[in-house]
Design an enzyme around this catalytic site. Structure first.
Site, PDB file in Angstrom:
ATOM      1  N   LYS A 182       8.862 -39.574  68.143  1.00 32.05           N
ATOM      2  CA  LYS A 182       9.823 -40.301  68.994  1.00 32.05           C
ATOM      3  C   LYS A 182      11.236 -39.758  68.803  1.00 32.05           C
ATOM      4  O   LYS A 182      12.000 -39.626  69.754  1.00 32.05           O
ATOM      5  CB  LYS A 182       9.812 -41.797  68.651  1.00 32.05           C
ATOM      6  CG  LYS A 182       8.972 -42.594  69.616  1.00 32.05           C
ATOM      7  CD  LYS A 182       8.965 -44.066  69.300  1.00 32.05           C
ATOM      8  CE  LYS A 182       7.751 -44.694  69.984  1.00 32.05           C
ATOM      9  NZ  LYS A 182       7.408 -45.997  69.488  1.00 32.05           N
ATOM     10  N   ASP A 221       8.160 -52.093  77.907  1.00 32.41           N
ATOM     11  CA  ASP A 221       7.959 -50.775  78.525  1.00 32.41           C
ATOM     12  C   ASP A 221       7.651 -50.874  80.014  1.00 32.41           C
ATOM     13  O   ASP A 221       7.897 -49.942  80.755  1.00 32.41           O
ATOM     14  CB  ASP A 221       6.828 -50.035  77.799  1.00 32.41           C
ATOM     15  CG  ASP A 221       7.263 -49.641  76.392  1.00 32.41           C
ATOM     16  OD1 ASP A 221       8.389 -49.120  76.259  1.00 32.41           O
ATOM     17  OD2 ASP A 221       6.510 -49.879  75.428  1.00 32.41           O
ATOM     18  N   LYS A 239      12.811 -38.258  72.167  1.00 29.01           N
ATOM     19  CA  LYS A 239      13.949 -38.980  72.765  1.00 29.01           C
ATOM     20  C   LYS A 239      15.283 -38.317  72.431  1.00 29.01           C
ATOM     21  O   LYS A 239      16.337 -38.840  72.780  1.00 29.01           O
ATOM     22  CB  LYS A 239      13.938 -40.440  72.314  1.00 29.01           C
ATOM     23  CG  LYS A 239      12.699 -41.200  72.811  1.00 29.01           C
ATOM     24  CD  LYS A 239      12.850 -42.701  72.649  1.00 29.01           C
ATOM     25  CE  LYS A 239      11.602 -43.416  73.126  1.00 29.01           C
ATOM     26  NZ  LYS A 239      11.892 -44.632  73.885  1.00 29.01           N
ATOM     27  N   LYS A 243       5.970 -69.866  91.953  1.00 31.34           N
ATOM     28  CA  LYS A 243       5.017 -69.957  90.840  1.00 31.34           C
ATOM     29  C   LYS A 243       3.615 -69.587  91.334  1.00 31.34           C
ATOM     30  O   LYS A 243       3.141 -70.147  92.337  1.00 31.34           O
ATOM     31  CB  LYS A 243       5.037 -71.394  90.299  1.00 31.34           C
ATOM     32  CG  LYS A 243       4.179 -71.567  89.080  1.00 31.34           C
ATOM     33  CD  LYS A 243       4.267 -72.992  88.558  1.00 31.34           C
ATOM     34  CE  LYS A 243       3.236 -73.186  87.460  1.00 31.34           C
ATOM     35  NZ  LYS A 243       3.126 -74.582  87.067  1.00 31.34           N
ATOM     36  N   PHE A 246      14.910 -46.881  66.745  1.00 28.02           N
ATOM     37  CA  PHE A 246      13.941 -47.554  65.873  1.00 28.02           C
ATOM     38  C   PHE A 246      12.560 -47.286  66.461  1.00 28.02           C
ATOM     39  O   PHE A 246      12.430 -47.043  67.654  1.00 28.02           O
ATOM     40  CB  PHE A 246      14.186 -49.068  65.854  1.00 28.02           C
ATOM     41  CG  PHE A 246      15.164 -49.508  64.797  1.00 28.02           C
ATOM     42  CD1 PHE A 246      16.496 -49.166  64.888  1.00 28.02           C
ATOM     43  CD2 PHE A 246      14.735 -50.262  63.709  1.00 28.02           C
ATOM     44  CE1 PHE A 246      17.402 -49.574  63.918  1.00 28.02           C
ATOM     45  CE2 PHE A 246      15.626 -50.679  62.731  1.00 28.02           C
ATOM     46  CZ  PHE A 246      16.962 -50.328  62.834  1.00 28.02           C
ATOM     47  N   PRO A 301      12.997 -48.285  82.707  1.00 26.05           N
ATOM     48  CA  PRO A 301      13.785 -47.116  82.285  1.00 26.05           C
ATOM     49  C   PRO A 301      13.823 -47.016  80.769  1.00 26.05           C
ATOM     50  O   PRO A 301      13.792 -48.041  80.076  1.00 26.05           O
ATOM     51  CB  PRO A 301      15.183 -47.406  82.850  1.00 26.05           C
ATOM     52  CG  PRO A 301      15.214 -48.878  83.106  1.00 26.05           C
ATOM     53  CD  PRO A 301      13.807 -49.300  83.395  1.00 26.05           C
ATOM     54  N   ASP A 302      13.860 -45.797  80.260  1.00 25.50           N
ATOM     55  CA  ASP A 302      13.992 -45.582  78.810  1.00 25.50           C
ATOM     56  C   ASP A 302      15.500 -45.587  78.504  1.00 25.50           C
ATOM     57  O   ASP A 302      16.217 -44.629  78.819  1.00 25.50           O
ATOM     58  CB  ASP A 302      13.360 -44.238  78.427  1.00 25.50           C
ATOM     59  CG  ASP A 302      13.384 -44.017  76.927  1.00 25.50           C
ATOM     60  OD1 ASP A 302      14.215 -44.647  76.229  1.00 25.50           O
ATOM     61  OD2 ASP A 302      12.583 -43.208  76.439  1.00 25.50           O
ATOM     62  N   ILE A 303      15.975 -46.679  77.903  1.00 25.86           N
ATOM     63  CA  ILE A 303      17.422 -46.862  77.696  1.00 25.86           C
ATOM     64  C   ILE A 303      17.971 -45.788  76.761  1.00 25.86           C
ATOM     65  O   ILE A 303      18.914 -45.063  77.083  1.00 25.86           O
ATOM     66  CB  ILE A 303      17.708 -48.269  77.121  1.00 25.86           C
ATOM     67  CG1 ILE A 303      17.231 -49.326  78.113  1.00 25.86           C
ATOM     68  CG2 ILE A 303      19.186 -48.442  76.805  1.00 25.86           C
ATOM     69  CD1 ILE A 303      17.173 -50.734  77.562  1.00 25.86           C
ATOM     70  N   ASN A 360       7.908 -59.762  74.052  1.00 22.23           N
ATOM     71  CA  ASN A 360       7.286 -59.427  72.761  1.00 22.23           C
ATOM     72  C   ASN A 360       7.887 -60.308  71.670  1.00 22.23           C
ATOM     73  O   ASN A 360       8.727 -61.168  71.940  1.00 22.23           O
ATOM     74  CB  ASN A 360       7.472 -57.936  72.452  1.00 22.23           C
ATOM     75  CG  ASN A 360       8.937 -57.557  72.424  1.00 22.23           C
ATOM     76  OD1 ASN A 360       9.690 -58.019  71.581  1.00 22.23           O
ATOM     77  ND2 ASN A 360       9.362 -56.742  73.390  1.00 22.23           N
TER      78      ASN A 360
HETATM   79  O1  PMT Z   1      13.881 -58.192  66.142  1.00 24.16           O
HETATM   80  P1  PMT Z   1      13.130 -58.277  64.837  1.00 24.16           P
HETATM   81  O2  PMT Z   1      12.146 -59.429  64.818  1.00 24.16           O
HETATM   82  O3  PMT Z   1      14.033 -58.276  63.658  1.00 24.16           O
HETATM   83  O4  PMT Z   1      12.211 -56.972  64.727  1.00 24.16           O
HETATM   84  C1  PMT Z   1      12.794 -55.717  64.560  1.00 24.16           C
HETATM   85  C2  PMT Z   1      12.085 -54.648  65.402  1.00 24.16           C
HETATM   86  C3  PMT Z   1      10.623 -54.564  64.994  1.00 24.16           C
HETATM   87  C4  PMT Z   1      12.157 -55.003  66.905  1.00 24.16           C
HETATM   88  C5  PMT Z   1      12.828 -53.300  65.107  1.00 24.16           C
HETATM   89  O5  PMT Z   1      12.739 -53.016  63.749  1.00 24.16           O
HETATM   90  C6  PMT Z   1      12.221 -52.141  65.878  1.00 24.16           C
HETATM   91  O6  PMT Z   1      11.416 -51.390  65.371  1.00 24.16           O
HETATM   92  N1  PMT Z   1      12.651 -51.927  67.159  1.00 24.16           N
HETATM   93  C7  PMT Z   1      12.084 -50.932  68.053  1.00 24.16           C
HETATM   94  C8  PMT Z   1      10.828 -51.457  68.646  1.00 24.16           C
HETATM   95  C9  PMT Z   1       9.934 -50.366  69.233  1.00 24.16           C
HETATM   96  O7  PMT Z   1       8.872 -50.120  68.814  1.00 24.16           O
HETATM   97  O8  PMT Z   1      10.469 -49.693  70.137  1.00 24.16           O
HETATM   98  P2  PMT Z   1       9.722 -48.464  70.919  1.00 24.16           P
HETATM   99  O9  PMT Z   1       8.863 -47.668  70.056  1.00 24.16           O
HETATM  100  O10 PMT Z   1       9.148 -49.050  72.152  1.00 24.16           O
HETATM  101  O11 PMT Z   1      10.969 -47.623  71.278  1.00 24.16           O
HETATM  102  C10 PMT Z   1      11.568 -46.637  70.443  1.00 24.16           C
HETATM  103  C11 PMT Z   1      13.051 -46.648  70.645  1.00 24.16           C
HETATM  104  O12 PMT Z   1      13.344 -46.535  72.055  1.00 24.16           O
HETATM  105  C12 PMT Z   1      13.715 -47.938  70.195  1.00 24.16           C
HETATM  106  O13 PMT Z   1      14.967 -47.575  69.664  1.00 24.16           O
HETATM  107  C13 PMT Z   1      13.865 -48.745  71.487  1.00 24.16           C
HETATM  108  O14 PMT Z   1      14.978 -49.630  71.428  1.00 24.16           O
HETATM  109  C14 PMT Z   1      14.067 -47.644  72.520  1.00 24.16           C
HETATM  110  N2  PMT Z   1      13.558 -47.964  73.869  1.00 24.16           N
HETATM  111  C15 PMT Z   1      12.255 -48.246  74.078  1.00 24.16           C
HETATM  112  C16 PMT Z   1      11.806 -48.491  75.357  1.00 24.16           C
HETATM  113  C17 PMT Z   1      12.711 -48.453  76.432  1.00 24.16           C
HETATM  114  N3  PMT Z   1      12.320 -48.688  77.672  1.00 24.16           N
HETATM  115  N4  PMT Z   1      14.000 -48.168  76.184  1.00 24.16           N
HETATM  116  C18 PMT Z   1      14.438 -47.934  74.934  1.00 24.16           C
HETATM  117  O15 PMT Z   1      15.617 -47.686  74.716  1.00 24.16           O
END
Ligand code: PMT
Length: 411
Positions: A347, A289, A351, A299, A333, A315-317, A220
């Site tokens: 969220k 995800d 979470k 390839k 975030f 996995p959801d970290i 991404n």
């Molecule tokens: O890196 P930049 O260009 O500065 O951009 C910043 C950002 C947009 C990446 C940041 O501000 C941000 O929002 N990060 C979270 C991105 C997101 O949408 O994550 P999510 O909605 O998929 O996940 C929510 C939370 O779960 C996040 O804290 C993520 O780190 C965590 N997560 C998600 C999926 C996963 N498999 N494991 C996780 O831990």
């Protein structure tokens, strides 16, 4: 007080600090082994400079083993200059402590001499200076030494000690070097406590990459800027920071311990290890995800018009860490494209997080600025920005510090 005799405040303050220990010739030099151990155990990075006289009392090898760095001995050392030169070394420390500070050394300092490495560093550095004098009681009481001390104090040096008591030479009186724990406390006392003093923060940043074949991957647009800004500002606020970073094009911030990872699984493994001894975990990373279930070893050829990839959930970290029995304060975030606050709060709850920063995905990815809504508990919310990511990071850390000291209660 901890096992080492340091106060909790000193321990918290010394973490992550850069301390240059200058050793001059005196029997008390042996105590510098313990001083170095105390400072490094408190999390300080210690570099040692020894005068030739100091090496007569304790070996540079001992000091190297305890500090974890090569000891600096000579002003005109070609090898040392090729590594960290003397001017670079003078700029490096947050504080210089001279222990033991002999009568001769104090006199040379007063004269502004620069005949060896240590005096040169003291002339060239702007760092605060702590002097821990150690000498025979008659030398200490001599008006010449007292005069020198007054001058050095006037110039802003901090004098730690000496203590009074029986001396190695058989005399009794003032001139014994302070005990290592007291010198370490004196050093710590010169630092202004930061908002996050003594806390260990683990921060994930950037994207993850999930391989399709040896040359292609799913990822991404995360640049890592937000996570790196938080890491930079957290160090400034006194925290020890472990940054677990996906592939980005940013330099590692000063004093940050960075673990480079590629995939979500690698980020999870590193996070589990680091979170175990962290006070706060901040998931800024945009974790992929899904990953490809059957990554090709070769390839993939463009023979067909369509290509089907079988994806499985990663996995959801943050969810995994938040479910641990012993867990740090969990901060997430959420980058959303619609219903930002509503989806963010969902969220936060799903979470099991303590705090979440919801932001607009279309405006935040790869931008220098961010506007975020901090969400916590049932109703807690605060708008941060729009502003530069470093500035907003400072506001985020203030909220995090508040939640740490409040013991993570609901709003
Ligand atoms: O890196 P930049 O260009 O500065 O951009 C910043 C950002 C947009 C990446 C940041 O501000 C941000 O929002 N990060 C979270 C991105 C997101 O949408 O994550 P999510 O909605 O998929 O996940 C929510 C939370 O779960 C996040 O804290 C993520 O780190 C965590 N997560 C998600 C999926 C996963 N498999 N494991 C996780 O831990």
């Amino acid at each position: 007080m901890n096992d080492d005799g340091l106060t909790a405040a000193s321990l918290a303050t010394l973490a992550n600090k850069r301390i240059l220990l200058g050793m001059t010739g005196g029997i008390a030099a042996y105590k510098c082994a313990e001083l170095t151990r105390l400072l490094t155990r408190a999390g300080a990075d210690v570099r040692v400079v020894m005068t030739t006289a100091a090496t007569e009392f304790i070996t540079p090898l001992t000091m190297q083993a305890l500090s974890g760095h090569r000891v600096h001995l000579d002003l005109l050392d070609v090898d040392a200059e090729a590594g960290m030169g003397h001017i670079e070394l003078a700029r490096w420390p947050d504080l210089i402590v001279v222990a033991p500070a002999s009568a001769d050394f104090l006199a040379r300092m007063v004269g502004g001499q620069a005949g060896d490495l240590l005096t040169t560093l003291l002339l060239a550095s702007r760092a605060p200076v702590v002097l821990a004098p150690a000498m025979n009681q008659a030398m200490w009481l001599n008006p010449a030494t007292q005069d020198n001390l007054l001058k050095l104090r006037d110039r802003g040096c901090h004098i730690a000690g000496p203590a009074s008591g029986s001396q190695a030479c058989g005399d009794t009186g003032p001139g014994r070097m302070l005990e290592p724990a007291d010198i370490a406390d004196a050093c710590a006392g010169l630092f202004v406590p930061g908002l996050l003093n003594g806390l260990h923060l683990t921060i994930t940043a950037g994207p993850t990459r999930e391989a399709i074949d040896p040359v292609r991957f799913i990822s991404n647009h995360s640049s890592g800027k937000m996570g790196y800004a938080l890491a930079t500002e957290a160090v400034q606020a006194g925290a020890r920071v472990t940054l677990i970073s996906g592939p980005v094009n940013l330099p590692v911030p000063d004093r940050v311990h960075c673990i480079a990872v590629t995939t979500a699984q690698e980020m999870l493994d590193a996070s589990l290890l680091s979170a175990d001894n962290s006070d706060v975990f901040i998931g800024v990373a945009a974790v992929a995800d899904y990953r490809v279930s059957d990554t090709s070893d070769h390839k993939i050829k463009k023979t067909a018009d369509t290509l089907q990839l079988n994806l499985v959930r990663n996995p959801d970290i943050i969810g995994t860490l938040a479910a641990l029995e012993k867990r740090p304060l969990m901060v997430g975030f959420a980058a959303e494209t619609q219903h930002i606050e509503q989806f963010g709060r969902e969220k936060l709850q799903r979470k099991n997080l303590d705090l979440l920063f919801a932001n607009d995905a279309t405006a935040t990815f790869n931008s220098d600025d961010i506007c975020a809504t901090a969400l916590w508990g049932e109703h807690g919310s605060q708008t941060l920005g729009p502003a530069n990511k470093n500035l907003v990071a400072r506001q985020m850390l203030t909220l995090i510090a508040e939640r740490v000291s409040a013991g993570q209660p609901d709003a």
